[in-house]
Design a protein around this motif. Structure first.
Motif, PDB file in Angstrom:
ATOM      1  N   GLY A 117       0.827  -1.211   0.000  1.00 44.51           N
ATOM      2  CA  GLY A 117       0.000   0.000   0.000  1.00 44.51           C
ATOM      3  C   GLY A 117       0.858   1.257   0.000  1.00 44.51           C
ATOM      4  O   GLY A 117       0.567   2.236  -0.693  1.00 44.51           O
ATOM      5  N   VAL A 118       1.943   1.232   0.759  1.00 49.57           N
ATOM      6  CA  VAL A 118       2.849   2.390   0.819  1.00 49.57           C
ATOM      7  C   VAL A 118       3.641   2.508  -0.491  1.00 49.57           C
ATOM      8  O   VAL A 118       3.786   3.598  -1.050  1.00 49.57           O
ATOM      9  N   VAL A 119       4.124   1.357  -0.999  1.00 45.91           N
ATOM     10  CA  VAL A 119       4.851   1.384  -2.285  1.00 45.91           C
ATOM     11  C   VAL A 119       3.944   1.972  -3.378  1.00 45.91           C
ATOM     12  O   VAL A 119       4.344   2.863  -4.140  1.00 45.91           O
ATOM     13  N   HIS A 120       2.711   1.464  -3.444  1.00 43.60           N
ATOM     14  CA  HIS A 120       1.785   1.965  -4.475  1.00 43.60           C
ATOM     15  C   HIS A 120       1.543   3.464  -4.308  1.00 43.60           C
ATOM     16  O   HIS A 120       1.519   4.210  -5.297  1.00 43.60           O
ATOM     17  N   ASN A 139       4.771   8.528   5.483  1.00 41.94           N
ATOM     18  CA  ASN A 139       4.431   7.111   5.525  1.00 41.94           C
ATOM     19  C   ASN A 139       4.245   6.683   6.975  1.00 41.94           C
ATOM     20  O   ASN A 139       5.127   6.920   7.809  1.00 41.94           O
ATOM     21  N   THR A 140       3.118   6.041   7.257  1.00 46.96           N
ATOM     22  CA  THR A 140       2.895   5.556   8.610  1.00 46.96           C
ATOM     23  C   THR A 140       3.525   4.173   8.756  1.00 46.96           C
ATOM     24  O   THR A 140       3.099   3.216   8.112  1.00 46.96           O
ATOM     25  N   ALA A 141       4.570   4.095   9.588  1.00 45.83           N
ATOM     26  CA  ALA A 141       5.152   2.804   9.952  1.00 45.83           C
ATOM     27  C   ALA A 141       4.637   2.489  11.359  1.00 45.83           C
ATOM     28  O   ALA A 141       3.420   2.464  11.604  1.00 45.83           O
ATOM     29  N   SER A 142       5.531   2.320  12.302  1.00 48.77           N
ATOM     30  CA  SER A 142       5.192   1.995  13.690  1.00 48.77           C
ATOM     31  C   SER A 142       6.523   1.890  14.421  1.00 48.77           C
ATOM     32  O   SER A 142       7.578   1.736  13.782  1.00 48.77           O
ATOM     33  N   ILE A 143       6.480   1.896  15.734  1.00 53.38           N
ATOM     34  CA  ILE A 143       7.704   1.592  16.457  1.00 53.38           C
ATOM     35  C   ILE A 143       8.101   0.136  16.140  1.00 53.38           C
ATOM     36  O   ILE A 143       9.273  -0.236  16.223  1.00 53.38           O
ATOM     37  N   ALA A 144       7.104  -0.656  15.693  1.00 51.61           N
ATOM     38  CA  ALA A 144       7.388  -2.033  15.257  1.00 51.61           C
ATOM     39  C   ALA A 144       8.278  -2.059  14.021  1.00 51.61           C
ATOM     40  O   ALA A 144       8.761  -3.122  13.624  1.00 51.61           O
ATOM     41  N   GLY A 145       8.498  -0.905  13.412  1.00 49.43           N
ATOM     42  CA  GLY A 145       9.420  -0.815  12.281  1.00 49.43           C
ATOM     43  C   GLY A 145      10.872  -0.692  12.717  1.00 49.43           C
ATOM     44  O   GLY A 145      11.791  -0.735  11.892  1.00 49.43           O
ATOM     45  N   LEU A 146      11.084  -0.526  14.024  1.00 46.86           N
ATOM     46  CA  LEU A 146      12.450  -0.414  14.568  1.00 46.86           C
ATOM     47  C   LEU A 146      12.702  -1.438  15.654  1.00 46.86           C
ATOM     48  O   LEU A 146      13.835  -1.636  16.085  1.00 46.86           O
ATOM     49  N   VAL A 161       8.595  -0.541   5.718  1.00 45.58           N
ATOM     50  CA  VAL A 161       8.139   0.846   5.495  1.00 45.58           C
ATOM     51  C   VAL A 161       9.197   1.834   5.991  1.00 45.58           C
ATOM     52  O   VAL A 161       9.482   2.834   5.316  1.00 45.58           O
ATOM     53  N   VAL A 162       9.801   1.556   7.154  1.00 47.01           N
ATOM     54  CA  VAL A 162      10.864   2.456   7.639  1.00 47.01           C
ATOM     55  C   VAL A 162      11.997   2.493   6.617  1.00 47.01           C
ATOM     56  O   VAL A 162      12.479   3.565   6.232  1.00 47.01           O
ATOM     57  N   ALA A 163      12.412   1.312   6.138  1.00 52.23           N
ATOM     58  CA  ALA A 163      13.551   1.244   5.210  1.00 52.23           C
ATOM     59  C   ALA A 163      13.257   1.980   3.909  1.00 52.23           C
ATOM     60  O   ALA A 163      14.062   2.803   3.448  1.00 52.23           O
ATOM     61  N   CYS A 185       6.250   6.746  13.479  1.00 49.82           N
ATOM     62  CA  CYS A 185       6.507   5.500  14.220  1.00 49.82           C
ATOM     63  C   CYS A 185       5.843   5.544  15.601  1.00 49.82           C
ATOM     64  O   CYS A 185       6.528   5.716  16.626  1.00 49.82           O
ATOM     65  N   PRO A 186       4.524   5.358  15.669  1.00 52.68           N
ATOM     66  CA  PRO A 186       3.861   5.421  16.974  1.00 52.68           C
ATOM     67  C   PRO A 186       4.029   4.142  17.785  1.00 52.68           C
ATOM     68  O   PRO A 186       4.327   3.078  17.248  1.00 52.68           O
TER      69      PRO A 186
END
Ligand SMILES: NC(=O)c1ccc[n+]([C@@H]2O[C@H](COP(=O)([O-])OP(=O)(O)OC[C@H]3O[C@@H](n4cnc5c(N)ncnc54)[C@H](O)[C@@H]3O)[C@@H](O)[C@H]2O)c1
Length: 298
Positions: A117-120, A139-146, A161-163, A185-186
């Motif tokens: 969805g983010v790539v598109h 772009n909405t990632a999350s703290i789960a992205g780190l 998404v973070v990368a 990154c919430p």
């Protein structure tokens, strides 16, 4: 970037939670808003709320996991407003069922919405942001992205998404293109995220079952989300970040400590160890005891 009335902002996942709060804050700041979401009733209610600010709105039912639908979202935006300036790729879902022994479709769903969805969204809108002479992507990632520790497919999608967002920022800088980039990154935010399976696509078959162990941890997480940061506070931070051209947006600094500790472990070559305490959740020993008690009842 600074903006004025009539700046055009697109928000995906605008029907609920953080997306709705972003649409609301951007509308209050004078933007024309394009609301995109896969859930028709939520989209209708959100549009009523945003219309009340007296700004121009465009509503485009969109499944962000489908490239054609995101292309159609961009086309509809350009046709209606002639330009686009702010794009919030925000739609997201949790995983469903057991990640290792359950159906693969759960991974396809989570990666489809959160990653593809983010790539598109980036690929559909980037040329138009550049053509408009400048803009901003959030772009909405999350703290789960780190920090992986919540759910494998979710964590993997958010790391991606973070990368990709960091790569996008570097590309814009290197090419001196006038597009700002932020990654959100919430930690826990008071939204409908734990009921993501309301949008489980029928085309993927039966909704995977949540087992007893997953349910214990889900119950704790549900309480943490209910007591989490209000979405409006997250949206205010995002608008500040767009204005200040700030890349990282961390609404929950206590979670950032977990990510920092993880990177120290990586540098020291220490094998991954679950933290004793995740912000908002009971200590790990208490979680394990609750899970064991529940399994003992079966
Ligand atoms: N709530 C939290 O604690 C939290 C923490 C970190 C990150 N996030 C992220 O925030 C983002 C927004 O989620 P939220 O917490 O506001 O949850 P939410 O469920 O309240 O909102 C998500 C929205 O996305 C929409 N959506 C789901 N699938 C879609 C699809 N295929 N196409 C288009 N729209 C779709 C839903 O209908 C919903 O309106 C997500 O990316 C989520 O991963 C949330």
């Amino acid at each position: 970037m600074e903006w004025e009335a009539g700046t055009v902002a697109v928000v995906t996942g605008a029907g609920s939670g953080i997306g709705l709060a972003l649409a609301d804050a951007l509308a209050r700041s004078g933007c024309s808003i394009v609301l995109a979401d896969v859930q028709a009733d939520a989209l209708a209610a959100a549009t009523e709320q945003i219309d009340a600010h007296g700004v121009d709105t465009l509503v485009v039912p969109t499944d962000v996991s489908k490239v054609d639908e995101v292309a159609a979202l961009a086309d509809a935006t350009l046709e209606r407003f002639g330009a686009v300036h702010i794009v919030c790729n925000n739609a997201g879902v949790t995983g469903a069922g057991d990640p290792w022994f359950g159906p693969l479709e759960s991974w396809e769903w989570t990666m489809g919405v959160n990653f593809w969805g983010v790539v598109h969204g980036v690929r559909a809108f980037l040329p138009h942001l550049i053509a408009a002479g400048g803009g901003h992507v959030v772009n909405t990632a999350s703290i789960a992205g780190l920090w992986p520790g919540l759910a494998p497919s979710y964590d993997a999608s958010k790391h991606a998404v973070v990368a990709l967002t960091e790569d996008l920022y570097n590309t814009m800088q290197a090419a001196e293109l006038p597009v700002g980039v932020s990654v959100l990154c919430p930690g826990w935010v008071q939204t409908g995220i734990l009921d993501s399976d309301r949008n489980w696509p029928a085309e993927l078959g039966e909704l995977p079952v949540t087992d007893a162990v997953q349910q214990v941890s889900l119950d704790h997480v549900r309480r943490a989300v209910a007591e989490g940061t209000p979405p409006a506070a997250v949206a205010d931070l995002v608008l500040d970040a767009i204005r200040a051209d700030r890349f990282w947006v961390f609404p929950n600094l206590d979670f950032l400590e977990l990510a920092i500790a993880r990177f120290h472990d990586i540098a020291d070559g220490i094998n991954p160890t679950p933290p004793e305490q995740v912000p908002g959740l009971p200590p790990r020993t208490e979680m394990m005891a609750a899970m064991e008690a529940m399994l003992g009842e079966d």
